[in-house]
Design a protein around this motif. Sequence first.
Motif: not given
Length: 333
Positions: A37, A40, A44, A60-62, A65, A116
């Motif tokens: 996280w 991310l 971002q 747009h990464g998860k 994953a 992403y």
Amino acid sequence: MPGPQRIKFHASGSEYFRIWIVNLLLTIATLGIYSAWAKLRRNQYMYSCTELAGASFEYHGKPMAILKGRIIALVLVGGYNLAFQFSPVAGLIMLLLLGAVMPFLVWNSLKFRLFYTSYRGIRFGFGGSLKAAYFHFLLLPILYVVSLTLALPFVHQRVKRFQHTESRYGSQHFSFDATVGAFYKRYLILLGLMFAGGIVIGIASAVLGASLGPKAVFVSVAIGYLWFALLIPVFMNMIQNLVWNHTSLGEHRFSSDMEWGKVALLSVTNVLGIVCTLGLFTPFAIVRWTRYHLESIALLPAGSLDEFAAGADDAVSATGVGATDMLDFDLSI
């Protein structure tokens, strides 16, 4: 579209410091689980602060994953270290397994990072096949080892050509026309600087030895470390300019005018800042380096940027992205 469009980077050290310190504390508190996280949030912020021709990039990464990829890396590295505790043969088997899996991880990482990422609502993508990934990230490195490093510039050129020509923005692929000879030239310049620096340091050591005695050894070693440390940003400068000055997207070309003097000064002041603040200057150093790195690149448009069409939105696995991060595999150079 009028003239060159230089990338602009709007991030600030103080803003990123708040993201960085929270990410660090939560990652420690969760024994590393939050690191996905944290990645991310970091990406971002960095992407949203990167602007080209009036529009910003988006990430747009998860995180789940990414976390799976890092768990895979932890299992591989942990298995490798444990195997050597049992026997050298088991360790060698794990080393071979790690080498065999690495191209797959790098391939997935390239696909994930580009898919992403979007610009003006259109996603990037990577179309290279897994077979080609094994050729470039397994067979070519073996050639580098067998040639006793003489093939390194050749391998470097082929890897960059694979990365760039298989990358796309929407349905339009990038192209890359830097030659193998251009890469050999940069490596020869690096070797020349290393050799010249070694001669100068040797002469300085002889002169200092007469006046400083045994202390001259420590002074010479310190000068040597500083010189060779400065060669790293010099080489990075040469490679970035070479790569981006030979990259295009359709009729649109890119340029890079990074200057080695500024890179060296930035690197030295960043290191001093990090050391003097016991690491707290790290986010400021990251922002300073990222700003110069990005703002040295410009797009030379041949027409409107509205002509690009979205490509196929294929599902992409993140198996490799967390693993390559943990294994410290740098895809940028």
